[in-house]
Structure formats: structure tokens, C-alpha cells
Design an enzyme around this catalytic site. Structure first.
Site, PDB file in Angstrom:
ATOM      1  N   ARG A   7      75.255  86.514 103.994  1.00  0.00           N
ATOM      2  CA  ARG A   7      74.719  86.072 102.683  1.00  0.00           C
ATOM      3  C   ARG A   7      74.266  87.282 101.860  1.00  0.00           C
ATOM      4  O   ARG A   7      74.315  87.277 100.636  1.00  0.00           O
ATOM      5  CB  ARG A   7      73.568  85.074 102.884  1.00  0.00           C
ATOM      6  CG  ARG A   7      72.922  84.627 101.577  1.00  0.00           C
ATOM      7  CD  ARG A   7      72.148  83.322 101.714  1.00  0.00           C
ATOM      8  NE  ARG A   7      71.212  83.305 102.822  1.00  0.00           N
ATOM      9  CZ  ARG A   7      70.039  83.956 102.832  1.00  0.00           C
ATOM     10  NH1 ARG A   7      69.654  84.672 101.806  1.00  0.00           N
ATOM     11  NH2 ARG A   7      69.244  83.873 103.885  1.00  0.00           N
ATOM     12  N   TYR A  42      81.934  76.710  78.202  1.00  0.00           N
ATOM     13  CA  TYR A  42      82.293  75.778  79.292  1.00  0.00           C
ATOM     14  C   TYR A  42      81.148  74.769  79.497  1.00  0.00           C
ATOM     15  O   TYR A  42      79.981  75.174  79.624  1.00  0.00           O
ATOM     16  CB  TYR A  42      82.547  76.592  80.563  1.00  0.00           C
ATOM     17  CG  TYR A  42      82.886  75.780  81.775  1.00  0.00           C
ATOM     18  CD1 TYR A  42      84.006  74.951  81.805  1.00  0.00           C
ATOM     19  CD2 TYR A  42      82.096  75.839  82.911  1.00  0.00           C
ATOM     20  CE1 TYR A  42      84.318  74.203  82.924  1.00  0.00           C
ATOM     21  CE2 TYR A  42      82.406  75.096  84.043  1.00  0.00           C
ATOM     22  CZ  TYR A  42      83.516  74.279  84.037  1.00  0.00           C
ATOM     23  OH  TYR A  42      83.817  73.542  85.150  1.00  0.00           O
ATOM     24  N   ASP A  91      81.278  85.611  79.382  1.00  0.00           N
ATOM     25  CA  ASP A  91      82.161  84.917  80.321  1.00  0.00           C
ATOM     26  C   ASP A  91      83.587  85.328  79.950  1.00  0.00           C
ATOM     27  O   ASP A  91      84.114  84.934  78.906  1.00  0.00           O
ATOM     28  CB  ASP A  91      81.959  83.398  80.208  1.00  0.00           C
ATOM     29  CG  ASP A  91      82.806  82.627  81.225  1.00  0.00           C
ATOM     30  OD1 ASP A  91      83.867  83.146  81.626  1.00  0.00           O
ATOM     31  OD2 ASP A  91      82.408  81.507  81.597  1.00  0.00           O
ATOM     32  N   LYS A 125      90.194  81.174  88.397  1.00  0.00           N
ATOM     33  CA  LYS A 125      91.265  81.148  87.394  1.00  0.00           C
ATOM     34  C   LYS A 125      92.186  82.358  87.550  1.00  0.00           C
ATOM     35  O   LYS A 125      92.803  82.516  88.577  1.00  0.00           O
ATOM     36  CB  LYS A 125      90.624  81.049  86.006  1.00  0.00           C
ATOM     37  CG  LYS A 125      89.509  79.997  85.888  1.00  0.00           C
ATOM     38  CD  LYS A 125      90.042  78.607  86.095  1.00  0.00           C
ATOM     39  CE  LYS A 125      89.061  77.465  86.028  1.00  0.00           C
ATOM     40  NZ  LYS A 125      87.690  77.625  86.371  1.00  0.00           N
TER      41      LYS A 125
END
Ligand SMILES: Cc1ncc(COP(=O)(O)O)c(C=O)c1O
Length: 404
Positions: A58, A111, A183, A208
Site C-alpha cells: 500500500r 467528468y 485532468d 483510458k
């Protein structure tokens, strides 16, 4: 291998790679949750940051680190932070930069969940936001408040592929003393480098273009400075929105062909956009490579290409949209974008069918709006596919006229 001064195709192949003790040519998947300390002192050094090794996945992992270093290099930033999803990246940035009482200004067509996160969730902690059309800098200046800590811009943005001038946004953020985060999902570092244009943070849904094969969900944040990196990284680790080593391996494999994929798909996108402009079934086409796009000149200044996303409006509205969706054979009906396969979506009858027409129109989702993510298939076959789907549109719907 230091690849910083190299060309982009070379960087895509080599960035983030370090010699592996086994001689492996690709970065191996270190599928381990935890890493052995050589001694108590070694453990103490790792926790104190005096040793750059690994403790627990992590917090850090060699396969994930390779991808983080790669994307940081592609974006010309200080460091990368990989996350479990694009939304993991968005939430880590918001939470690192905003505190109780803080305000952010953002792109109205950002978004949806990036908007929902602040409106529905962070608002409970006293954070507020103003969403404006960032293609006009006057709107951004007017929305700033003394407590504005974050200017969060998505460009190009859905659904009409709006382009915001990032150099101007950087100037505004600098004058105001707030962080500019961008973004960059729709452009990818192949086409646009927000940090070079003055942004402080860039983030991606690597789901993407960066991964490009529709088989991974993930995100990456890259900061311009060490200071921001040290603010965001511990927060991501504590939130637990880290990437997994197998995810990182797949994304690092996918990114190697980013340039080849985007170059090929955007050549096809230009051809399809021009073909759509000439079609009687189509009211308008928004492709940032077309001179008819309202921000075509801004895109030319800040991007090295126009990408693979096309939005167009069918004159026959809802019924025409449904007919096209039911008859395309090569393009797949699906959300998401940026993969090798072409994806098509008609929001009014699919993703946004549950909204009232008024709400949809307010969000810019007109009845005949179609979004097309062009893949790398043969473009003549993609056009033939659209053509036969257009032929299925009931003739009477074409007389209805388009909504804008
Ligand atoms: C522009 C943009 N940003 C962020 C996201 C969120 O990414 P993810 O789905 O990987 O969480 C998406 C997803 O579609 C997106 O299109």
C-alpha cells in the site's frame, strides 16, 4: 535507465525501467503484500525514509513504482502516484489540497463523479465549489473567492470536447495563489503536457488512453513539485486507494504503444469527423481537429494532435440515436474511451436515460448526441459500419430537426 532527454516513443518504451536482478527485460510483477527487512536497523531506516526500499505494497511496490516513474517522466513532473482508479486520483488530489471552508473552481462539464465528489460528499466537510465554463477565462476569474484553493480543469472535456486554455488557467492560478490541477485523461501525455503549460498537478484515469486496452481500471497523479508530491502521496496511502502490482504491470505494458495507438486512431478520427460533417443525418460534429470546433485554435496551441474523441448530433434525436445504437456492428456500445477498440455511446438512451429531459439538456446531453471513441481498426470499415447504421434511421425522424 535515465530517459529524460529522449524522444517520446523511446520514453514510452523505457521510462520507469530499472535493471532487474534477474535480467528480466520487462518489469516483473512483484505480487507481494509485504517486504522483508534485512535487520531491525534496516526496518527502522525504511520507516525513517533513510532507505528507499519497500515496506508494504500500500505504501510502495517495485512494479507500481516503475509505472509511477514512467508517467512522471512522460508528464515532465517530479513524481508519480498510482491509484486504484481515476477517481482514486481525483479524490486524493481534492483531499490533499482542500480543507474545511475551502472552495474550488472547476470546469462545468467535468467528468460527473469529479463534480459529485465535491457536491455530494466533500460538501459535508464544509468544502464548496463553483462550476463554470472554463473555456472563457472571465468566468473563472469571476468565480474565484479568497478561500479558493483549487482550480480543477478537465480539457478536453465531455460531451462537446470543450478545450480550456491551460496557459491562461496557470496565470490565473498563479495570480490567485491556488493550485491548478488538470485532468489530462482525454488528451494523454502523448498530446498534451499540462505541467509544461504551468499546471501544478496532472492526473489521469489510466483506464483510458494510457493503458489503452479496456482491461484495467486505474489512475496516476503527477506533481510538478516535491512539496505537492509529499502532500498527496501520504494521503493516498492512508486512504488506501493504491494501485495493485498486477494492474501496474498491465498499464506499464499498455503505455509502451500509447504514441502508436493515438497517432493511428486520431488519423482515423479526423477522417470519420470529416465524413460525419458531410452526412445529411448529422446536425453538427464536434471534433477538435476540425476548424469548425469553437476552440480549434486553442487546441492547436497547447496540444500536439487532436485525439480520437468525436461528439455529433443526429438530426433525428432520440429515435435516431436508438436506431444507430441498435445497428452498429463494429463499434461496441459501451462507456469509457481511449482503447484500441472503437466504442460508441448515445447518452440520452443509455447512460443518461434515467434523467429528465430538462436535466439532460442542462448538462449538455441533447437528444441526438452520440459520443464516439475511435479505435485503431480499419477506418474505411468503421465508416462503413456507421453508414449502414445511419441507413437504419427511420426516414421520418430526420424531419424532426436537431436540438442543440
Ligand atoms: C475525464 C475522466 N476523469 C476521470 C475518470 C474516472 O476514472 P476511473 O473510471 O478510472 O475511476 C473518468 C472516467 O471515465 C474520466 O473520463
Amino acid at each position: 535507465m535515465n530517459t529524460r532527454s529522449r524522444g517520446m516513443h523511446t520514453k514510452l518504451v523505457h521510462a520507469g525501467h530499472r535493471p532487474d536482478p534477474t535480467g528480466a527485460v520487462t518489469v516483473p510483477i512483484y505480487q507481494a503484500s509485504t517486504f522483508a527487512f534485512r535487520s531491525a536497523q534496516h526496518g527502522a531506516d525504511l520507516f525513517a525514509g533513510a532507505d528507499d526500499g519497500y515496506i508494504y505494497t500500500r505504501i510502495g511496490n517495485p512494479t507500481i513504482r516503475a509505472l509511477e516513474d514512467c508517467v512522471a517522466e512522460l508528464e515532465n513532473g517530479f513524481g508519480g502516484i498510482a491509484t486504484s482508479s481515476g477517481m482514486g486520483a481525483v479524490s486524493a488530489v481534492y483531499m490533499a489540497v482542500l480543507e474545511q471552508g475551502a472552495h474550488m473552481v472547476s470546469t462545468a462539464s467535468v467528468y460527473g463523479p469529479s463534480r459529485g465528489l465535491v457536491e455530494k460528499h466533500l460538501s459535508r466537510f464544509g468544502v464548496s465549489a463553483t462550476f463554470v465554463d472554463t473555456t472563457d477565462p472571465a468566468n473563472v476569474r469571476a468565480a474565484l473567492r479568497p478561500e479558493t484553493k483549487l482550480l480543477y480543469v478537465e480539457t478536453p472535456s465531455n460531451p462537446a470536447m470543450q478545450v480550456t486554455d491551460l496557459r491562461v488557467m496557470a496565470e490565473i492560478a498563479r495570480e490567485h495563489g491556488c493550485v491548478l490541477a488538470v485532468d489530462n485523461t482525454f488528451a494523454s501525455p502523448w498530446l498534451q503536457k499540462p505541467l509544461d503549460l504551468g499546471a501544478d498537478v496532472v492526473l489521469h484515469s489510466v483506464t483510458k488512453f494510457i493503458n489503452g486496452h479496456a482491461d484495467v481500471v486505474g489512475g496516476v497523479i503527477v506533481t510538478r513539485t516535491e512539496d505537492l508530491y509529499r502532500r498527496i502521496r501520504p494521503l493516498m496511502v492512508t486512504l488506501g486507494s493504491n494501485m495493485d502490482p498486477h494492474q501496474a504491470f498491465l498499464v506499464h505494458r499498455g503505455v509502451k504503444t500509447l504514441g502508436l495507438r493515438v497517432e493511428r486512431a486520431q488519423t482515423g478520427a479526423m477522417e470519420i469527423a470529416r465524413w460525419l460533417e458531410g452526412r445529411p443525418e448529422v446536425a453538427w460534429v464536434r471534433y477538435i481537429g476540425l476548424p469548425s470546433h469553437p476552440q480549434h485554435e486553442v487546441a492547436k496551441r497547447q496540444m500536439s494532435g487532436f485525439g480520437t474523441m468525436i461528439a455529433f448530433e443526429l438530426k433525428g434525436g432520440l429515435e435516431a440515436g436508438r436506431a444507430v445504437m441498435d445497428h452498429v456492428e463494429l463499434a461496441t456500445l459501451a462507456v469509457s474511451l481511449g482503447g484500441v477498440e472503437s466504442l460508441i455511446e448515445h447518452p440520452a438512451s443509455m447512460t443518461h436515460a434515467g434523467m429528465s429531459r430538462e436535466d439532460r439538456l442542462e448538462a449538455g446531453i441533447t437528444d441526438g448526441l452520440v459520443r464516439y471513441s475511435v479505435g485503431i481498426e480499419e477506418v474505411a470499415e468503421l465508416i462503413a459500419d456507421l453508414q449502414q447504421a445511419f441507413e437504419a434511421i427511420p426516414a421520418n425522424t430526420l424531419e424532426v430537426g436537431a436540438t442543440r
